[in-house]
Scaffold this motif. Structure first.
Motif, PDB file in Angstrom:
ATOM      1  N   PRO A 200       0.805  -1.228   0.000  1.00 33.33           N
ATOM      2  CA  PRO A 200       0.000   0.000   0.000  1.00 33.33           C
ATOM      3  C   PRO A 200       0.834   1.271   0.000  1.00 33.33           C
ATOM      4  CG  PRO A 200      -0.120  -1.122   2.132  1.00 33.33           C
ATOM      5  CD  PRO A 200       0.544  -2.064   1.189  1.00 33.33           C
ATOM      6  N   VAL A 201       2.011   1.242   0.608  1.00 29.42           N
ATOM      7  CA  VAL A 201       2.860   2.440   0.664  1.00 29.42           C
ATOM      8  C   VAL A 201       3.342   2.804  -0.741  1.00 29.42           C
ATOM      9  CG1 VAL A 201       5.009   3.444   1.534  1.00 29.42           C
ATOM     10  CG2 VAL A 201       3.589   2.032   3.039  1.00 29.42           C
ATOM     11  N   GLY A 202       3.839   1.815  -1.472  1.00 34.38           N
ATOM     12  CA  GLY A 202       4.291   2.065  -2.842  1.00 34.38           C
ATOM     13  C   GLY A 202       3.154   2.554  -3.718  1.00 34.38           C
ATOM     14  N   PHE A 203       1.957   1.977  -3.498  1.00 30.36           N
ATOM     15  CA  PHE A 203       0.775   2.385  -4.262  1.00 30.36           C
ATOM     16  C   PHE A 203       0.434   3.848  -3.988  1.00 30.36           C
ATOM     17  CE2 PHE A 203      -4.009   2.494  -4.437  1.00 30.36           C
ATOM     18  CZ  PHE A 203      -4.108   2.450  -5.823  1.00 30.36           C
ATOM     19  N   LEU A 204       0.459   4.257  -2.721  1.00 33.45           N
ATOM     20  CA  LEU A 204       0.149   5.648  -2.358  1.00 33.45           C
ATOM     21  C   LEU A 204       1.207   6.607  -2.887  1.00 33.45           C
ATOM     22  CD1 LEU A 204      -1.131   5.299   1.331  1.00 33.45           C
ATOM     23  CD2 LEU A 204      -2.465   5.943  -0.678  1.00 33.45           C
ATOM     24  N   MET A 205       2.470   6.199  -2.831  1.00 37.67           N
ATOM     25  CA  MET A 205       3.547   7.069  -3.302  1.00 37.67           C
ATOM     26  C   MET A 205       3.444   7.341  -4.806  1.00 37.67           C
ATOM     27  SD  MET A 205       5.271   7.846  -0.595  1.00 37.67           S
ATOM     28  CE  MET A 205       3.694   7.757   0.279  1.00 37.67           C
ATOM     29  N   SER A 206       2.817   6.425  -5.541  1.00 34.76           N
ATOM     30  CA  SER A 206       2.738   6.580  -6.995  1.00 34.76           C
ATOM     31  C   SER A 206       1.750   7.661  -7.421  1.00 34.76           C
ATOM     32  CB  SER A 206       2.338   5.242  -7.643  1.00 34.76           C
ATOM     33  OG  SER A 206       1.013   4.877  -7.309  1.00 34.76           O
ATOM     34  N   PHE A 207       0.882   8.109  -6.504  1.00 31.93           N
ATOM     35  CA  PHE A 207      -0.116   9.115  -6.871  1.00 31.93           C
ATOM     36  C   PHE A 207       0.529  10.449  -7.236  1.00 31.93           C
ATOM     37  CE2 PHE A 207      -3.055   6.088  -5.181  1.00 31.93           C
ATOM     38  CZ  PHE A 207      -4.231   6.332  -5.879  1.00 31.93           C
ATOM     39  N   GLN A 208       1.637  10.781  -6.582  1.00 27.62           N
ATOM     40  CA  GLN A 208       2.319  12.037  -6.919  1.00 27.62           C
ATOM     41  C   GLN A 208       2.842  11.994  -8.353  1.00 27.62           C
ATOM     42  OE1 GLN A 208       6.035  12.320  -7.098  1.00 27.62           O
ATOM     43  NE2 GLN A 208       5.825  14.433  -7.806  1.00 27.62           N
ATOM     44  N   MET A 209       3.440  10.857  -8.736  1.00 30.15           N
ATOM     45  CA  MET A 209       3.995  10.722 -10.081  1.00 30.15           C
ATOM     46  C   MET A 209       2.895  10.761 -11.135  1.00 30.15           C
ATOM     47  SD  MET A 209       6.456   7.520  -9.133  1.00 30.15           S
ATOM     48  CE  MET A 209       7.146   7.416  -7.480  1.00 30.15           C
ATOM     49  N   ALA A 210       1.785  10.090 -10.837  1.00 30.67           N
ATOM     50  CA  ALA A 210       0.670  10.055 -11.786  1.00 30.67           C
ATOM     51  C   ALA A 210       0.041  11.434 -11.939  1.00 30.67           C
ATOM     52  CB  ALA A 210      -0.375   9.043 -11.330  1.00 30.67           C
ATOM     53  N   THR A 211      -0.091  12.159 -10.837  1.00 27.34           N
ATOM     54  CA  THR A 211      -0.678  13.499 -10.885  1.00 27.34           C
ATOM     55  C   THR A 211       0.186  14.432 -11.727  1.00 27.34           C
ATOM     56  OG1 THR A 211      -1.631  13.186  -8.688  1.00 27.34           O
ATOM     57  CG2 THR A 211      -1.522  15.439  -9.507  1.00 27.34           C
ATOM     58  N   PHE A 212       1.512  14.317 -11.573  1.00 31.94           N
ATOM     59  CA  PHE A 212       2.419  15.151 -12.356  1.00 31.94           C
ATOM     60  C   PHE A 212       2.232  14.904 -13.856  1.00 31.94           C
ATOM     61  CE2 PHE A 212       6.592  15.795 -14.445  1.00 31.94           C
ATOM     62  CZ  PHE A 212       6.704  17.162 -14.236  1.00 31.94           C
ATOM     63  N   ALA A 213       1.915  13.655 -14.210  1.00 27.61           N
ATOM     64  CA  ALA A 213       1.717  13.323 -15.626  1.00 27.61           C
ATOM     65  C   ALA A 213       0.486  14.012 -16.206  1.00 27.61           C
ATOM     66  CB  ALA A 213       1.593  11.807 -15.793  1.00 27.61           C
ATOM     67  N   PHE A 214      -0.487  14.385 -15.352  1.00 31.95           N
ATOM     68  CA  PHE A 214      -1.733  14.978 -15.834  1.00 31.95           C
ATOM     69  C   PHE A 214      -1.737  16.506 -15.830  1.00 31.95           C
ATOM     70  CE2 PHE A 214      -3.384  10.728 -15.002  1.00 31.95           C
ATOM     71  CZ  PHE A 214      -4.275  10.554 -16.045  1.00 31.95           C
ATOM     72  N   VAL A 215      -0.721  17.124 -15.236  1.00 35.25           N
ATOM     73  CA  VAL A 215      -0.744  18.591 -15.154  1.00 35.25           C
ATOM     74  C   VAL A 215      -0.780  19.183 -16.555  1.00 35.25           C
ATOM     75  CG1 VAL A 215       0.430  18.665 -12.923  1.00 35.25           C
ATOM     76  CG2 VAL A 215       1.787  18.822 -15.023  1.00 35.25           C
ATOM     77  N   GLY A 216      -1.609  20.194 -16.723  1.00 34.41           N
ATOM     78  CA  GLY A 216      -1.746  20.853 -18.014  1.00 34.41           C
ATOM     79  C   GLY A 216      -3.036  20.535 -18.743  1.00 34.41           C
ATOM     80  N   ILE A 217      -3.801  19.534 -18.250  1.00 35.26           N
ATOM     81  CA  ILE A 217      -5.026  19.169 -18.962  1.00 35.26           C
ATOM     82  C   ILE A 217      -6.062  20.289 -18.917  1.00 35.26           C
ATOM     83  CG2 ILE A 217      -4.764  16.689 -18.623  1.00 35.26           C
ATOM     84  CD1 ILE A 217      -6.836  16.870 -16.400  1.00 35.26           C
TER      85      ILE A 217
END
Length: 449
Positions: A200-217
């Motif tokens: 679960p920790v690795g899963f939660l940490m991945s949200f920051q990386m995924a959010t960065f991928a969406f910036v600009g939409i």
């Protein structure tokens, strides 16, 4: 003088431009280059992370769409912030959004120098960014239609690269193509520590990386004043977002981790190169280098467009210097564009002086600032719906539950960022920046009175 007063932003963006700008905003270097480290941090569960973040970004975009269509005469969502949340919040939101794109483009623009050195090893690193920035400034100066055309082609190149990856990955899985790590198979998604190998920790940490991928939409929210038919074009662009998320993000991650076990994917190069090289495509590195260079140019192109329109809207609302209201004969906010580009030049130069570790901090600041703007958009939409309970013909689905749930989700991501050592400094810098903006807004507001 009368001609200058009557001049307005040109409505030169066609439906195709708006759709491709929205697509381009949702696909960045975070997917092409950053996905390798993201996969190592979360494993196959990153697929679920992209899906969840994508759903909440879709709700944010629907709120933005309804807000824009409430009054299509507005130049951008910043004008809506002024109407529903007041001058001070418009000041904070507008200047925050301006900083979002400058910090995001800074890393991408500087990276173009590195990409160009792949083909021209002896080229000084500062030459590439200088040439590209001047070229994109010229394009944006000519007219908004040319910006839309260029951005459409930039986005098309990125889309073709992703579709090619998905098709290649699918064929490799169907034919069980052997790689250095074994045959390509969907079983690779669960055979190496399960779907959540980092827990679960690795899963939660991945949200920051995924959010960065969406910036600009949300950049489609700056095109309202320059769209030929906003009532049709904006809903069409926003409603296709789920399909893009499913195909581009989830599809590409599925393809990559089905071809190679997640722990065998290299962090030193793009996973896209690894998949293409896996079937013996010659020049895969060169092909991808062209794609990431295009993605970086696209981000810089979007930055020049979005920051100039942000300053134009702020100036129109009395929250920026009046000089930023000046439009060229091509209906381009010329002074606003020059100011943003000048800052961008300074930032590029500084990046060659400051150690590379600062890039991560600046990227983190950019992500947090974008999340802050998204929350403002959602709060602004809630205010609008209080004044117009029935909404309009592009109503937010599940309102108000989905609005508050989306806000809670974005706040939760910010809280998670505090517990990640690599992003804690970025969060502190962002909070200090917001506090300074609020203070300036207070002073500006008193002077305006």
């Amino acid at each position: 003088m009368e001609e200058k007063q009557e001049r307005h932003l040109s409505r030169s963006l066609k439906s195709r431009h708006i759709t491709m700008i929205a697509i381009g905003g949702a696909i960045g270097t975070g997917l092409f280059l950053g996905s390798g480290s993201a996969i190592h941090a979360a494993g196959p569960s990153l697929i679920l992370t992209y899906l969840i973040v994508g759903i909440f970004c879709f709700f944010m975009m629907r709120a933005l769409g309804e807000l824009l269509l409430a009054d299509p005469s507005k130049h951008s969502f910043i004008d809506s912030v002024k109407e529903y949340m007041g001058d001070r919040m418009e000041f904070v939101a507008g200047w925050t959004y301006w900083s979002c794109w400058l910090t995001l483009a800074m890393a991408d623009l500087t990276a173009t120098g590195i990409y160009l050195q792949y083909w021209f090893p002896s080229l000084p690193r500062w030459v590439g960014p200088l040439i590209i920035l001047m070229l994109l400034m010229l394009v944006n100066m000519i007219n908004v239609g040319l910006f839309g055309e260029l951005e459409s082609w930039f986005s098309m190149i990125k889309v073709i690269a992703i579709l090619a990856l998905i098709v290649v990955g699918l064929l490799m899985v169907i034919f069980h193509t052997k790689t250095s790590s074994g045959p390509a198979s969907l079983a690779n998604l669960v055979n190496y520590g399960g779907f959540f190998p980092k827990g679960p920790v690795g899963f939660l940490m991945s949200f920051q990386m995924a959010t960065f991928a969406f910036v600009g939409i949300e950049m489609v929210g700056l095109t309202a004043g320059e769209t030929a038919n906003p009532n049709e074009d904006i809903p069409k662009a926003i409603n296709t977002l789920p399909m893009r998320i499913g195909l581009f993000y989830v599809g590409s991650m599925l393809a990559i981790m089905a071809v190679y076990p997640w722990h065998d994917i290299k962090m030193t190069s793009s996973p896209f190169v690894q998949v293409f090289a896996g079937i013996g495509i010659t020049g895969a590195a060169g092909i991808l280098n062209f794609v990431v260079l295009t993605a970086a140019m696209s981000a810089t192109n979007s930055c020049i467009f979005s920051t100039s329109r942000s300053l134009y809207s702020l100036s129109q609302g009395g929250n920026g210097p009046k000089a930023f209201q000046k439009l060229s004969r091509q209906a381009v906010p010329v002074n606003a564009m020059r100011f943003s580009s000048l800052i961008l030049f300074i930032v590029v130069i500084l990046n060659y002086i400051i150690p590379e570790g600062v890039f991560n901090v600046i990227s983190g600041v950019s992500t947090i600032n974008f999340i802050f703007v998204w929350i403002i958009i959602l709060l602004c939409h809630i205010k609008y719906r209080k004044q117009a309970p029935a909404g309009n013909n592009f109503a937010m689905p599940g309102f108000p539950f989905t609005s508050w749930l989306t806000i809670a989700f974005f706040v939760a991501i910010i809280i998670v960022l505090f517990f990640i050592k690599a992003t804690r400094l970025s969060l502190i810098i962002s909070l200090i920046f917001f506090a300074i903006l609020f203070l300036i807004a207070q002073i500006w507001g008193k002077q305006a009175k």
